[in-house]
Design a protein around this motif. Structure first.
Motif, short mmCIF file in Angstrom:
data_model
loop_
_atom_site.label_atom_id
_atom_site.label_comp_id
_atom_site.label_asym_id
_atom_site.label_seq_id
_atom_site.Cartn_x
_atom_site.Cartn_y
_atom_site.Cartn_z
N THR A 199 -69.05 14.29 67.64
CA THR A 199 -67.67 14.65 67.33
C THR A 199 -67.49 16.16 67.40
O THR A 199 -66.72 16.74 66.66
N MET A 200 -68.24 16.80 68.29
CA MET A 200 -68.17 18.25 68.48
C MET A 200 -68.63 18.99 67.24
O MET A 200 -68.18 20.09 66.94
N GLY A 201 -69.55 18.40 66.49
CA GLY A 201 -70.10 19.06 65.32
C GLY A 201 -69.14 19.13 64.16
O GLY A 201 -69.45 19.76 63.16
N ASN A 202 -67.98 18.50 64.26
CA ASN A 202 -66.99 18.60 63.19
C ASN A 202 -67.13 17.43 62.23
O ASN A 202 -66.77 16.30 62.56
N PRO A 203 -67.64 17.67 61.04
CA PRO A 203 -67.86 16.57 60.09
C PRO A 203 -66.55 16.02 59.53
O PRO A 203 -66.51 14.85 59.12
N ILE A 204 -65.50 16.83 59.50
CA ILE A 204 -64.23 16.37 58.93
C ILE A 204 -63.70 15.18 59.73
O ILE A 204 -63.27 14.17 59.17
N PHE A 205 -63.74 15.30 61.06
CA PHE A 205 -63.21 14.23 61.90
C PHE A 205 -64.02 12.95 61.74
O PHE A 205 -63.46 11.85 61.70
N MET A 206 -65.35 13.09 61.65
CA MET A 206 -66.19 11.91 61.47
C MET A 206 -65.90 11.24 60.13
O MET A 206 -65.84 10.01 60.03
N GLY A 235 -71.88 5.58 53.71
CA GLY A 235 -73.08 6.35 54.01
C GLY A 235 -72.86 7.30 55.17
O GLY A 235 -73.32 8.45 55.14
N GLY A 236 -72.13 6.84 56.19
CA GLY A 236 -71.81 7.72 57.31
C GLY A 236 -70.92 8.87 56.87
O GLY A 236 -71.08 10.01 57.32
N ALA A 237 -69.98 8.59 55.95
CA ALA A 237 -69.13 9.65 55.43
C ALA A 237 -69.94 10.64 54.60
O ALA A 237 -69.73 11.87 54.69
N ALA A 238 -70.87 10.14 53.80
CA ALA A 238 -71.71 11.03 53.00
C ALA A 238 -72.57 11.92 53.88
O ALA A 238 -72.83 13.07 53.55
N ALA A 239 -72.99 11.39 55.02
CA ALA A 239 -73.83 12.18 55.93
C ALA A 239 -73.08 13.38 56.49
O ALA A 239 -73.69 14.39 56.85
N THR A 240 -71.76 13.29 56.56
CA THR A 240 -70.98 14.41 57.10
C THR A 240 -70.82 15.54 56.09
O THR A 240 -70.48 16.66 56.44
N ILE A 241 -71.01 15.23 54.82
CA ILE A 241 -70.81 16.20 53.73
C ILE A 241 -69.43 16.85 53.84
O ILE A 241 -69.26 18.05 53.70
N SER A 242 -68.43 16.02 54.09
CA SER A 242 -67.05 16.51 54.15
C SER A 242 -66.25 15.86 53.03
O SER A 242 -66.29 14.65 52.84
N GLY A 412 -56.19 18.57 54.73
CA GLY A 412 -57.53 19.14 54.85
C GLY A 412 -57.90 19.52 56.26
O GLY A 412 -58.92 20.15 56.49
N THR A 413 -57.07 19.14 57.23
CA THR A 413 -57.36 19.46 58.62
C THR A 413 -56.12 19.18 59.47
O THR A 413 -55.16 18.58 58.99
N ASN A 414 -56.14 19.60 60.72
CA ASN A 414 -55.07 19.24 61.66
C ASN A 414 -55.43 17.89 62.28
O ASN A 414 -56.08 17.81 63.31
N PHE A 415 -55.00 16.82 61.63
CA PHE A 415 -55.46 15.49 62.03
C PHE A 415 -54.86 15.04 63.35
O PHE A 415 -55.34 14.08 63.96
N GLU A 416 -53.80 15.70 63.83
CA GLU A 416 -53.15 15.24 65.05
C GLU A 416 -53.88 15.66 66.31
O GLU A 416 -53.52 15.26 67.41
N VAL A 417 -54.96 16.43 66.20
CA VAL A 417 -55.59 17.05 67.37
C VAL A 417 -56.44 16.06 68.16
O VAL A 417 -56.29 15.93 69.37
N LEU A 418 -57.33 15.34 67.50
CA LEU A 418 -58.28 14.48 68.21
C LEU A 418 -57.93 13.01 68.04
O LEU A 418 -57.32 12.60 67.05
N SER A 419 -58.33 12.20 69.02
CA SER A 419 -57.89 10.81 69.07
C SER A 419 -58.91 9.83 68.51
O SER A 419 -58.57 8.67 68.30
#
Length: 466
Positions: A199-206, A235-242, A412-419
């Motif tokens: 996800t381009m290294g972006n934990p927020i999106f994940m 668990g996947g969300a916890a892995a992102t630490i977001s 918390g982010t610009n959610f409209e950017v990625l699909s």
């Protein structure tokens, strides 16, 4: 005319005999849409996967949606176009039109137009596809696809922390880096490990993706499967630490309290109990685990070690938001207050001040600056109006809350950017705004079919209300 009684009797028997209904052998519509959804979830289609060079590079996200729409337009004999009349698609198209008008104010018109087209395809074209398919076939095929994709993404997030970057996703990250996007998330974490490079290294999106997949889990009838998949997604969300997923979960928890009762809370209690058991059994080992230490700092359970750039990043984004608000209130003329400064301009203001692109990462602030008061009313009005029209489902399905959960993450982010996560939320919105769930068994133009009655799912929750 002489009539043969025996023949009449035979014909009557044939006509009144029960007909054996069979399902589709292959359904091209749902197969194409399933591939579309999975590709958006599993691959960084917006940035990282090579685009199509047709004079100008076309985003694979746009290409995938366009290809799917053309196929389904052909098989539906044009009936898919009826979805553009739905309030969500029509109102969002007006918002996109405002973006297109403002493209020429952007520092880079081509990048701004590409951004606007991605938004149009994910929020309008994909929505139209899903509404048509939900109305014709139901949405159980969609549930299976999204859960498979979501579980894959969760395993990816956890796996990258355990073993490092997966080679194919490392290539995607390098491609994005070559395009000028910073894909190194370790500097903002404070420890040397990877997370979600796909996800381009972006934990927020994940983390947002993990959250918006949860309503589909409750379509499963197996309590064990529900428990296991929710645990995997968390668990996947916890892995992102977001922490952004917290905004999504708050909305979904409110929805759960209204839609589900005893069985839901038993399931949640089981997950919390299992987590507490792990902490008790492996508490000493967990306290020294880098990811746990960072989570403790981010949740205020431990003092900051000073090595994490998270706090500085939060301050940077807050300052960028204040700066944009100041630009609107003090340095904008009335026309700019109403219609904004143009698409893709907020990031350039932040870049001027701090030397990095560093956008505000706050959707309402960014929209107010770029599209003005008119834009903010149009954008949020789309979600509010569509959910108001479908409010009869507020106590019947968690899908009704997924649009609100996505909007909440915008703080918390610009959610409209990625699909990759937007497509999942759009699927939920399509489910509750469809005029009906499941429909006729019309013949396909591409594949041979037999008589069938499509399985028609109900919007009643899979977990009974008791």
């Amino acid at each position: 005319m002489n009539v043969n009684p025996a023949m009449n009797q035979s014909d009557a028997t044939t006509l009144t005999a029960p007909v054996e209904h069979k399902r589709f052998i292959v359904n091209v519509d749902t197969v194409v849409a399933s591939i579309l959804i999975f590709l958006h979830i599993a691959l960084p289609l917006d940035l990282g996967v090579p685009g199509l060079n047709l004079g100008k590079t076309i985003s694979p996200s746009i290409a995938a949606s366009l290809f799917s729409f053309i196929i389904i337009w052909y098989t539906s004999r044009g009936k898919v176009f009826q979805g553009f009349r739905k309030p969500f698609a029509a109102l969002f198209s007006v918002f996109i039109l405002l973006l297109v008008v403002e493209v020429f104010q952007a520092p880079d018109a081509f990048i701004a137009m590409s951004h606007d087209l991605r938004m149009y395809f994910v929020f309008v074209v994909n929505y139209v596809i899903f509404v048509y398919l939900v109305e014709r076939y139901g949405y159980r095929w969609m549930t299976r696809t999204i859960l498979i994709g979501g579980c894959y993404a969760a395993v990816l997030a956890i796996g990258e922390i355990a073993v490092g970057r997966i080679p194919i996703y490392q290539k995607f990250a390098e491609a994005a880096m070559a395009a000028g996007v910073d894909t190194d998330s370790s500097s903002g974490i404070g420890v040397d490990f990877f997370r979600a490079s796909g996800t381009m290294g972006n934990p927020i999106f994940m983390s947002i993706l993990m959250g918006v997949c949860i309503p589909f889990v409750f379509e499963l009838r197996s309590s064990i499967l529900r428990f296991l998949i929710i645990a995997l997604l968390l668990g996947g969300a916890a892995a992102t630490i977001s922490r952004t997923i917290g905004l999504c979960l708050i909305v979904l928890m409110i929805g759960c309290s209204l839609v589900y009762t005893r069985k839901f809370w038993i399931a949640m209690g089981s997950i919390v109990g299992a987590f507490a058991l792990v902490v008790v059994i492996a508490g000493d080992a967990l306290t020294q685990e880098p990811h746990v230490m960072v989570w403790e700092e981010r949740l205020g359970l431990a003092s900051s070690s000073g090595s994490s750039g998270s706090d500085a990043n939060v301050v940077l984004r807050a300052n960028n938001s204040k700066m944009l608000i100041q630009q609107v209130t003090e340095h904008s003329n009335p026309l700019q207050v109403l219609f904004g400064h143009g698409s893709w301009t907020a990031g350039w203001i932040a870049k001027t001040e701090d030397g990095g692109f560093g956008t505000a990462d706050d959707t309402p602030v960014t929209i107010v600056y770029e599209e003005g008061v008119i834009g903010i009313f149009l954008f949020y009005g789309v979600f509010i109006y569509s959910l108001w029209k479908s409010r009869r489902y507020a106590r019947k399905t968690l899908h009704w809350y997924n649009g609100f959960a996505l909007v909440a993450c915008g703080f918390g982010t610009n959610f409209e950017v990625l699909s990759m996560f937007n497509i999942v939320a759009v699927a939920s919105i399509a489910i509750v705004t469809a005029s009906k769930i499941g429909g006729s068994s019309e013949p396909s133009l591409l594949l041979k079919e037999v008589d069938s009655i499509p399985e028609t799912p109900s919007l009643e929750p899979a977990v009974s209300r008791e």
